[in-house]
Motif scaffolding. Structure first.
Motif, short mmCIF file in Angstrom:
data_model
loop_
_atom_site.label_atom_id
_atom_site.label_comp_id
_atom_site.label_asym_id
_atom_site.label_seq_id
_atom_site.Cartn_x
_atom_site.Cartn_y
_atom_site.Cartn_z
N UNK A 161 2.24 41.26 8.21
CA UNK A 161 1.04 40.65 8.78
C UNK A 161 -0.15 40.88 7.85
N UNK A 162 -1.25 40.22 8.15
CA UNK A 162 -2.46 40.46 7.38
C UNK A 162 -3.06 41.84 7.68
N UNK A 236 0.58 44.43 3.81
CA UNK A 236 -0.08 43.23 4.34
C UNK A 236 0.15 42.11 3.34
N UNK A 237 0.04 40.86 3.81
CA UNK A 237 0.23 39.75 2.87
C UNK A 237 -0.42 38.48 3.42
N UNK A 238 -0.81 37.60 2.47
CA UNK A 238 -1.43 36.31 2.81
C UNK A 238 -1.15 35.37 1.64
N UNK A 239 -1.12 34.07 1.87
CA UNK A 239 -0.99 33.18 0.72
C UNK A 239 -2.37 32.67 0.33
N UNK A 297 -0.87 37.07 -2.09
CA UNK A 297 -1.74 38.23 -2.26
C UNK A 297 -1.27 39.27 -1.26
N UNK A 298 -0.95 40.47 -1.75
CA UNK A 298 -0.42 41.46 -0.81
C UNK A 298 -0.80 42.87 -1.22
#
Ligand code: ADP
Ligand code: MG
Length: 350
Positions: A161-162, A236-239, A297-298
């Protein structure tokens, strides 16, 4: 739209709604066992492994808002519309399995144009191993609207999750950024040149990477596999769809942390640097605010650093701090600048 005079133009009304759906979706094969029923009934049926959770994401793309058919070939548009959704599934550290595609079209589009769109959609499905299991088709009085939903799956403990970033975690980015935004600037410029002089031949040679980043982006399926191989589960991770600054703000807000990003660590392709010089743009501003790169981005725990450090696809660009420290870009001149939603506030040095 660029019209090919050699192609026939079949009116949508000649096929009718059901005929059109049949035409666009014929020959679609299902690749996954979990796709129990695809196109052809009132709804698709998907089976689920009890150990896996489902990931669902939707994007809506509107002509004139999200894309311009003046320089976006329909095949690329179809491809990209799928990619942006798959990227969201990968950003959860999950694997996409199915998509649905809904379109609203005006009758200015011949059937052949929609064939191109579906060509791109089917190509993306093939490359990324996902099944097209349904959708909806309706008419539009203005432009083209495309909505795609992607369905993926992952083990509960693998989903990222973020909100999981912790103080001292390292901030990591895949690939390089800024290219897709510059690709759009190049294409916009060529469109204006072409309008002024329709006989002009665009020379896109110095910008091939940038244009490809804009027209044919990749979703980082490979990074999700790589992390699995390296036995790294990001915290955490997001594109990166809206630009680095916007995405880091999302991670920090969801995780209740701060962050320092180092300007000199941000990965840029040589074409990004040279084109920024030519357009008199600041490459850091482009990297921070330009969007559509679809990189990941993580954050990772510091003890996982040895596992990723040798990989050329991954760059550590900063670290997570306590929330009260704020979110900053540390410039090459070693000044600390607060990151704001659309880039970074160059006027507001601390
Ligand atoms: P309904 O009236 O139940 O909405 P439709 O006639 O719209 O059914 O759709 C028939 C089948 O075709 C369904 O399986 C639906 O998911 C699929 N479908 C409709 N439009 C599209 C599309 N644009 N792309 C892919 N599948 C579609
Ligand atoms: Mg329908």
């Amino acid at each position: 739209m660029i019209e090919d005079k050699n192609k026939s133009n079949t009116k949508i009304s000649e096929l009718g709604e059901f005929g059109l759906i049949d035409h666009l979706t014929r020959g679609i094969k299902l690749r996954h066992k979990s796709s129990v029923k695809g196109i052809g009934d009132d709804a698709a049926v998907i089976s689920g492994d009890i150990e896996l959770q489902k990931i669902i994401t939707t994007d809506l793309l509107v002509e004139g808002v999200h894309f311009d058919l003046g320089y976006m070939p329909l095949k690329h548009l179809g491809y990209k519309a799928v990619i942006v959704n798959l990227s969201d599934v990968y950003a959860m550290n999950a694997q996409p399995k199915q998509i649905t595609v809904s379109i609203a079209v005006s009758n200015r589009f011949p059937v052949e144009a929609l064939d191109e769109l579906y060509d791109g959609i089917k190509t993306a499905c093939k490359i990324y191993n996902v099944d097209l299991v349904g959708g909806d088709t309706t008419s539009s009085t203005s432009g083209l609207i495309i909505s795609i939903t992607a369905i993926g799956e992952a083990k509960k403990e693998d989903i990222v999750y973020r909100s999981g970033a912790k103080e001292n975690d390292l901030l990591v980015i895949s690939g390089d950024i800024g290219g897709a935004y510059l690709g759009l600037q190049v294409l916009e410029r060529e469109k204006q040149v072409f309008k002024a002089n329709p006989n002009s031949q665009p020379d896109l040679e110095p910008y091939t990477y940038l244009v490809e980043r804009q027209l044919k982006p990749q979703a980082r399926k490979d990074i999700v596999s790589l992390l699995k191989e390296l036995e790294v589960v990001p915290t955490s991770m997001i594109d990166i769809s809206d630009g680095l600054s916007s995405e880091i703000l999302h991670i920090c807000k969801a995780s209740k942390t701060g962050c320092n990003i180092y300007e000199d660590k941000i990965p840029l392709d040589p074409q990004v640097i040279s084109t920024c010089e030519e357009f008199e743009l600041d490459s850091t501003t482009i990297a921070m605010s330009g969007g559509e790169d679809y990189e990941l981005l993580f954050t990772i725990k510091t003890e996982d650093f040895p596992k990723i450090k040798a990989n050329p696809n991954l760059t550590v660009i900063g670290h997570i701090t306590a929330q009260k420290e704020g979110i900053h870009l540390i410039t090459r001149a070693n000044t600390k600048i607060p990151v704001i939603a659309r880039g970074w506030n160059s006027l507001q040095e601390e």
